[in-house]
Design an enzyme around this catalytic site. Structure first.
Site, mmCIF file in Angstrom:
data_model
loop_
_atom_site.group_PDB
_atom_site.id
_atom_site.type_symbol
_atom_site.label_atom_id
_atom_site.label_comp_id
_atom_site.label_asym_id
_atom_site.label_seq_id
_atom_site.Cartn_x
_atom_site.Cartn_y
_atom_site.Cartn_z
ATOM 1 N N LYS A 33 -4.706 2.963 4.687
ATOM 2 C CA LYS A 33 -4.929 4.359 4.336
ATOM 3 C C LYS A 33 -6.399 4.726 4.479
ATOM 4 C CE LYS A 33 -2.878 3.286 1.083
ATOM 5 N NZ LYS A 33 -2.073 2.529 0.267
ATOM 6 N N GLU A 89 8.983 -2.824 1.085
ATOM 7 C CA GLU A 89 8.360 -2.844 -0.250
ATOM 8 C C GLU A 89 8.904 -1.706 -1.107
ATOM 9 O OE1 GLU A 89 4.764 -0.991 -1.113
ATOM 10 O OE2 GLU A 89 4.260 -0.528 0.957
#
Ligand code: PSU
Ligand code: MN
Length: 306
Positions: free
Chosen positions: A159, A25
């Site tokens: 995260k 990405e």
């Protein structure tokens, strides 16, 4: 669809020859890491994929073209041009129609990767359910897109700025297969473990490739999330982590940051609050994931042939 995609020569050839390809990405490069380190990292990740015998395909939208595989100048543009937007899947048709440029998040990247015929992607951490979801309804589009896109995504969990248990619940509701790589714990991105358990553990790239093969046989078109923890020796100190995280969440709230800007804002306040230590843990996680993604792509192309 292939007319809409612009495959680099290297990626086009690798796909035609059925050689292993790994999608990468670009949001992590454009919006997730500080300059100028981000450019070094982007190049290093591509190199790492090549060293494992696979072809890297960094994905981004440049001047209205969906690019799968970038040349060196394009990688540099993604790392250096501050006007690049952040594009999720829903932004793709608009950006293409209007000739815009932007870095792709996991949701947009896996979509374009699958459209190009790429089966494996490596990233840092996927998006998920944000803390405070019940008031903001902020859940990354990554989750929904993973439920409908057949790509194996290697990630160090999600995260820790997110609500990890809620994210795991959503992954279950959305029927996304989740396996821990050589671990029984769901990783905590900066931390080796989030404290949550995973139901399945795999121990080799060949096992991951076998799962992908069974997805094909069953006609399952959702993603496989391979949760690969940062090595314990390279994780962020857990106490530093908890302290910095509390500060980052409080500052985002007091400054009223929300929507697309929230993830980059939290990541950069963590880097400041930890004196750069969160960045090193983040990079260790990304490197490990991209290396494993390449190993999986190699193993999958071997079973696909056999
Ligand atoms: N993980 C990182 N850095 C990042 C991201 C994830 O370590 O920059 C990006 C990914 O591109 C992911 C996106 O898809 O954040 C999720 O953003 P949002 O929560 O706005 O969907
Ligand atoms: Mn969001």
């Amino acid at each position: 669809m292939t007319g809409t995609l612009r495959l680099s020569e290297e990626v086009d050839q690798a796909l035609r020859q059925r050689r292993p390809v790994v999608a990468l990405e670009s949001t992590i490069i454009a919006q997730g890491l500080p300059r100028p380190r981000n450019l070094e990292v982007a190049n290093e990740l591509e190199e790492m994929v090549r060293e494992q015998g696979a072809c890297p395909a960094t994905i981004a939208v440049l001047d209205g073209r969906a690019c799968v595989g970038l040349d060196a100048a394009e990688v540099a543009r993604v790392a250096q041009d501050p006007s690049l937007r952040k594009l999720g899947r829903r932004d793709l048709p608009v950006a293409l129609a209007l000739g815009a440029s932007g870095a792709t998040t996991v949701s947009a990247t896996v979509w374009l990767a699958a459209a190009a015929g790429i089966r494996v992607m490596g990233t840092g951490g996927i998006g998920g359910v944000h803390r405070g979801y019940s008031e903001t309804l902020d859940e990354s589009a990554d989750l929904q897109v993973l439920s409908t896109t057949r790509v194996a995504v290697v990630s160090a969990g999600v995260k820790s700025i997110l609500d990890v248990p809620a994210t795991l619940e959503r992954l279950e509701s959305l029927s996304v297969s989740v396996v821990g790589y050589q671990t029984e714990q769901f990783p905590g991105f900066y931390l080796h473990s989030s404290g949550q358990r995973v139901d399945w553990t795999v121990s080799t790239p060949a096992e991951v490739a076998a799962v992908m093969r069974r997805q094909d046989e069953l006609g399952i078109t959702s993603a496989l999330l391979v949760a690969n923890p940062v090595p314990e020796g390279e994780q962020l100190d857990p106490e530093t982590h908890d302290r910095a995280m509390a500060g980052a969440l409080a500052s985002a709230e007091s400054e009223g940051v929300s929507g697309q800007r929230l993830t980059p804002h939290l990541l950069s306040s963590l880097v400041r609050a930890t004196g750069g230590a969160s960045l090193e843990a983040n990079l260790a996680a990304v490197r490990g994931n991209v290396r494993l993604a390449a190993e999986i792509a190699v193993a999958f192309s071997a079973v696909a042939e056999g």
